[in-house]
Design an enzyme around this catalytic site. Structure first.
Site, PDB file in Angstrom:
ATOM      1  N   ASN A  10      21.141  11.223 -40.988  1.00 25.34           N
ATOM      2  CA  ASN A  10      20.743  12.453 -41.671  1.00 25.34           C
ATOM      3  C   ASN A  10      22.034  13.149 -42.077  1.00 25.34           C
ATOM      4  O   ASN A  10      22.699  13.785 -41.253  1.00 25.34           O
ATOM      5  CB  ASN A  10      19.909  13.330 -40.744  1.00 25.34           C
ATOM      6  CG  ASN A  10      19.428  14.605 -41.409  1.00 25.34           C
ATOM      7  OD1 ASN A  10      19.823  14.932 -42.525  1.00 25.34           O
ATOM      8  ND2 ASN A  10      18.577  15.343 -40.718  1.00 25.34           N
ATOM      9  N   LYS A  17      24.232  13.652 -38.822  1.00 23.47           N
ATOM     10  CA  LYS A  17      23.467  13.494 -37.593  1.00 23.47           C
ATOM     11  C   LYS A  17      22.981  12.052 -37.541  1.00 23.47           C
ATOM     12  O   LYS A  17      22.516  11.521 -38.560  1.00 23.47           O
ATOM     13  CB  LYS A  17      22.279  14.464 -37.582  1.00 23.47           C
ATOM     14  CG  LYS A  17      21.505  14.477 -36.274  1.00 23.47           C
ATOM     15  CD  LYS A  17      20.355  15.491 -36.354  1.00 23.47           C
ATOM     16  CE  LYS A  17      19.574  15.529 -35.046  1.00 23.47           C
ATOM     17  NZ  LYS A  17      18.428  16.458 -35.121  1.00 23.47           N
ATOM     18  N   ARG A  87      17.398   9.916 -43.942  1.00 24.62           N
ATOM     19  CA  ARG A  87      16.572  11.046 -44.317  1.00 24.62           C
ATOM     20  C   ARG A  87      17.008  11.519 -45.703  1.00 24.62           C
ATOM     21  O   ARG A  87      18.189  11.789 -45.938  1.00 24.62           O
ATOM     22  CB  ARG A  87      16.726  12.195 -43.330  1.00 24.62           C
ATOM     23  CG  ARG A  87      15.830  13.380 -43.685  1.00 24.62           C
ATOM     24  CD  ARG A  87      16.376  14.691 -43.183  1.00 24.62           C
ATOM     25  NE  ARG A  87      15.513  15.799 -43.583  1.00 24.62           N
ATOM     26  CZ  ARG A  87      15.878  17.077 -43.557  1.00 24.62           C
ATOM     27  NH1 ARG A  87      17.089  17.396 -43.137  1.00 24.62           N
ATOM     28  NH2 ARG A  87      15.057  18.026 -43.941  1.00 24.62           N
ATOM     29  N   HIS A 176       9.916  18.896 -45.177  1.00 21.77           N
ATOM     30  CA  HIS A 176       9.684  18.670 -43.743  1.00 21.77           C
ATOM     31  C   HIS A 176       8.536  17.683 -43.510  1.00 21.77           C
ATOM     32  O   HIS A 176       7.908  17.676 -42.450  1.00 21.77           O
ATOM     33  CB  HIS A 176       9.355  19.980 -43.003  1.00 21.77           C
ATOM     34  CG  HIS A 176      10.476  20.966 -42.964  1.00 21.77           C
ATOM     35  ND1 HIS A 176      10.270  22.318 -43.080  1.00 21.77           N
ATOM     36  CD2 HIS A 176      11.813  20.798 -42.831  1.00 21.77           C
ATOM     37  CE1 HIS A 176      11.431  22.951 -43.017  1.00 21.77           C
ATOM     38  NE2 HIS A 176      12.385  22.041 -42.868  1.00 21.77           N
ATOM     39  N   ARG A 237      17.189  31.823 -45.648  1.00 19.43           N
ATOM     40  CA  ARG A 237      16.420  31.770 -46.892  1.00 19.43           C
ATOM     41  C   ARG A 237      15.332  32.840 -46.886  1.00 19.43           C
ATOM     42  O   ARG A 237      14.690  33.082 -45.863  1.00 19.43           O
ATOM     43  CB  ARG A 237      15.784  30.379 -47.066  1.00 19.43           C
ATOM     44  CG  ARG A 237      16.762  29.336 -47.553  1.00 19.43           C
ATOM     45  CD  ARG A 237      16.161  27.942 -47.527  1.00 19.43           C
ATOM     46  NE  ARG A 237      16.490  27.241 -46.295  1.00 19.43           N
ATOM     47  CZ  ARG A 237      16.080  26.018 -45.992  1.00 19.43           C
ATOM     48  NH1 ARG A 237      15.295  25.356 -46.834  1.00 19.43           N
ATOM     49  NH2 ARG A 237      16.440  25.443 -44.859  1.00 19.43           N
ATOM     50  N   MET A 280      17.371  32.652 -34.051  1.00 20.31           N
ATOM     51  CA  MET A 280      16.281  33.407 -33.438  1.00 20.31           C
ATOM     52  C   MET A 280      16.598  33.792 -31.997  1.00 20.31           C
ATOM     53  O   MET A 280      16.205  34.875 -31.524  1.00 20.31           O
ATOM     54  CB  MET A 280      14.978  32.611 -33.503  1.00 20.31           C
ATOM     55  CG  MET A 280      13.761  33.350 -32.991  1.00 20.31           C
ATOM     56  SD  MET A 280      13.389  34.869 -33.938  1.00 20.31           S
ATOM     57  CE  MET A 280      12.537  34.157 -35.362  1.00 20.31           C
ATOM     58  N   ILE A 328      12.516  26.655 -33.143  1.00 19.10           N
ATOM     59  CA  ILE A 328      11.870  27.925 -32.795  1.00 19.10           C
ATOM     60  C   ILE A 328      10.467  27.674 -32.280  1.00 19.10           C
ATOM     61  O   ILE A 328      10.051  28.220 -31.253  1.00 19.10           O
ATOM     62  CB  ILE A 328      11.839  28.866 -34.016  1.00 19.10           C
ATOM     63  CG1 ILE A 328      13.258  29.245 -34.451  1.00 19.10           C
ATOM     64  CG2 ILE A 328      11.022  30.115 -33.712  1.00 19.10           C
ATOM     65  CD1 ILE A 328      13.316  30.034 -35.756  1.00 19.10           C
ATOM     66  N   GLY A 329       9.718  26.842 -32.970  1.00 24.97           N
ATOM     67  CA  GLY A 329       8.333  26.579 -32.585  1.00 24.97           C
ATOM     68  C   GLY A 329       8.197  25.985 -31.200  1.00 24.97           C
ATOM     69  O   GLY A 329       7.226  26.258 -30.484  1.00 24.97           O
ATOM     70  N   GLU A 330       9.183  25.193 -30.781  1.00 28.32           N
ATOM     71  CA  GLU A 330       9.125  24.525 -29.475  1.00 28.32           C
ATOM     72  C   GLU A 330       9.666  25.382 -28.335  1.00 28.32           C
ATOM     73  O   GLU A 330       9.399  25.074 -27.166  1.00 28.32           O
ATOM     74  CB  GLU A 330       9.923  23.213 -29.528  1.00 28.32           C
ATOM     75  CG  GLU A 330       9.347  22.174 -30.474  1.00 28.32           C
ATOM     76  CD  GLU A 330      10.287  21.003 -30.683  1.00 28.32           C
ATOM     77  OE1 GLU A 330      11.109  20.711 -29.787  1.00 28.32           O
ATOM     78  OE2 GLU A 330      10.216  20.376 -31.754  1.00 28.32           O
ATOM     79  N   ASN A 331      10.433  26.412 -28.664  1.00 27.75           N
ATOM     80  CA  ASN A 331      11.143  27.143 -27.612  1.00 27.75           C
ATOM     81  C   ASN A 331      10.866  28.633 -27.536  1.00 27.75           C
ATOM     82  O   ASN A 331      11.065  29.230 -26.471  1.00 27.75           O
ATOM     83  CB  ASN A 331      12.655  26.938 -27.783  1.00 27.75           C
ATOM     84  CG  ASN A 331      13.076  25.513 -27.504  1.00 27.75           C
ATOM     85  OD1 ASN A 331      13.050  25.063 -26.368  1.00 27.75           O
ATOM     86  ND2 ASN A 331      13.440  24.781 -28.554  1.00 27.75           N
ATOM     87  N   GLU A 381      11.858  13.528 -35.707  1.00 23.66           N
ATOM     88  CA  GLU A 381      12.024  12.987 -37.048  1.00 23.66           C
ATOM     89  C   GLU A 381      12.782  11.661 -37.030  1.00 23.66           C
ATOM     90  O   GLU A 381      12.512  10.768 -37.839  1.00 23.66           O
ATOM     91  CB  GLU A 381      12.744  14.015 -37.932  1.00 23.66           C
ATOM     92  CG  GLU A 381      11.901  15.251 -38.187  1.00 23.66           C
ATOM     93  CD  GLU A 381      12.660  16.356 -38.896  1.00 23.66           C
ATOM     94  OE1 GLU A 381      12.542  16.446 -40.130  1.00 23.66           O
ATOM     95  OE2 GLU A 381      13.366  17.118 -38.209  1.00 23.66           O
TER      96      GLU A 381
END
Length: 398
Positions: A10, A17, A87, A176, A237, A280, A328-331, A381
């Site tokens: 990636n 990555k 990717r 995504h 963004r 975040m 963010i969604g996972e943590n 991913e």
């Protein structure tokens, strides 16, 4: 253990990555990140069999960085490398699935660079560098936009003159896709539902954020559009703004198109509202200490996310659950809770203890029994890219 290993790459503008994925092992054989590529401080850090290692890249470019990374990959894989999966963010309307990186496909990626200027050009750098080092290996592009090619026309078309779509391919593409595909399938598995008879709202939340309505394993609508700027509030963004904002900034302040683009993509979002950070974790900590702009950035983020999820429910014939993923969604249990507080009409209700426990890679149900299902599903991913790369290599071999 299978001897089939896929190297996943990636490539960013100043980073690469990478992960070495064996088809039979849950843990990656190797994963790492090369940073500051092209600068004197360029370095690559990786984890190999649980051991952290590092190497100075001495200002190497993408090709030079990969030339140093690939021998490590060869050593760890014992020379058994089946292929390389890349990717790629934007494949326009021409690429609807993982594709062998032929000159024709590479040309499509080049042509789509205008629609993803922050992503496709560095992706091409990684592709060209790895082709130069491993010309004999199958190399596959896995496209963020491919998963969303199942959207109906009424979901992907803009209400603009026809010729802009037919002649210039201006439409909504979505991004995504690799994450949304992996998470919706994993969510169905966790819930004990067949993929082809399950309907999900998926929120991928990181520095880049998007939501998707997934019906029977296919994308039906998503928040991002022609570019990764449309949709939710993100790290830097803006997400959705009045299209006339750009005209107003030009007429009132004389801003150029480049200045407007820079502002909307690099200076807005959480960073722009808070004036503090695009991270975040930093904003939550600052908010707890009384930082008003950080608190406002969080509120805007959660409200806009809830609005997007509610709107995307229009694409679902039923709702089997809501899935949170991404950094963010996972943590961020706070973000999950605040978002669902804005969606009271859906009757979501969180189990506070389960919500607090789902961090740092922990997956599971966070909703109370008797209420619509909400789960945290860590994305992977790299695994999805490796799977699609192997599937294509197998199909070509038949």
């Amino acid at each position: 253990m299978s001897d089939r290993n896929i190297l996943v790459i990636n490539s960013g503008s100043s980073s690469i990555k990478f992960a070495l994925v064996n088809e039979d092992q849950d843990e990656f054989l190797l994963e790492g990140l090369a940073e500051c590529i092209g600068f004197p401080e360029a370095v690559v850090n990786w984890k190999e069999n649980g051991v952290k290692k590092s190497m100075n890249l001495n200002g190497a470019d993408h090709a030079g960085a990969l030339a140093k990374i690939l021998p490590v990959v060869q050593e760890v894989s014992h020379g058994k490398l089946t292929g390389i999966g890349h990717r790629v963010v934007h494949g326009s309307a021409h690429v609807t699935k993982a594709s062998l990186l032929t000159p024709e496909v590479i040309k499509v990626i080049e042509e789509a660079a205008a629609l993803a200027p922050l992503h496709n050009p560095p992706g091409l750098m990684g592709i060209e560098a790895s082709l130069a080092v491993y010309p004999e290996l199958p190399q596959v592009g896995v496209f963020d936009t491919a998963f969303h090619q199942t959207m109906p026309e009424y979901a992907y078309r803009y209400a603009i003159p026809e010729y802009l779509y037919t002649e210039h391919h201006i439409r909504r593409y979505g991004f995504h896709g690799t994450s949304h595909l992996y998470v919706s399938r994993k969510g169905a598995e966790m819930a004990g539902l067949p993929v082809d008879d399950s309907c999900w709202l998926v929120a991928h939340l990181g520095n880049g954020c998007s939501t998707t309505a997934v019906v029977n394993g296919e994308s039906r609508d998503t928040s991002m559009g022609l570019t990764p700027l449309e949709g939710l509030v993100m790290g830097t963004r803006s997400g959705d703004v009045d299209p006339s904002l750009q005209i107003h900034l030009h007429r009132t302040f004389g801003w150029t198109a480049q200045e407007v683009e820079t502002m909307l993509t690099k200076q807005s979002g959480l960073l722009g509202v808070s004036g503090l950070s695009n991270d975040m974790r930093t904003l939550i900590e600052a908010s707890e200490q009384g930082h008003e702009r950080a608190a406002l950035a969080i509120e805007i983020f959660c409200y806009r996310l809830a609005k997007s999820l509610a709107a995307l429910s229009c694409a679902l014939p039923k709702l089997d659950g809501l899935l949170f993923t991404g950094g963010i969604g996972e943590n961020a249990s706070l973000i999950r809770r605040k978002t669902l507080d804005h969606m009271r009409i859906f009757n979501f209700k969180l189990d506070d203890a389960a919500n607090q426990a789902c961090t740092r890679g922990a997956a599971g149900k966070i909703s109370l029994d008797g209420h619509p299902l909400v789960m945290v599903v860590p994305t992977n991913e790299e695994r999805q890219i490796a799977n699609e790369t192997l599937e294509l290599i197998d199909a070509i071999a038949k």
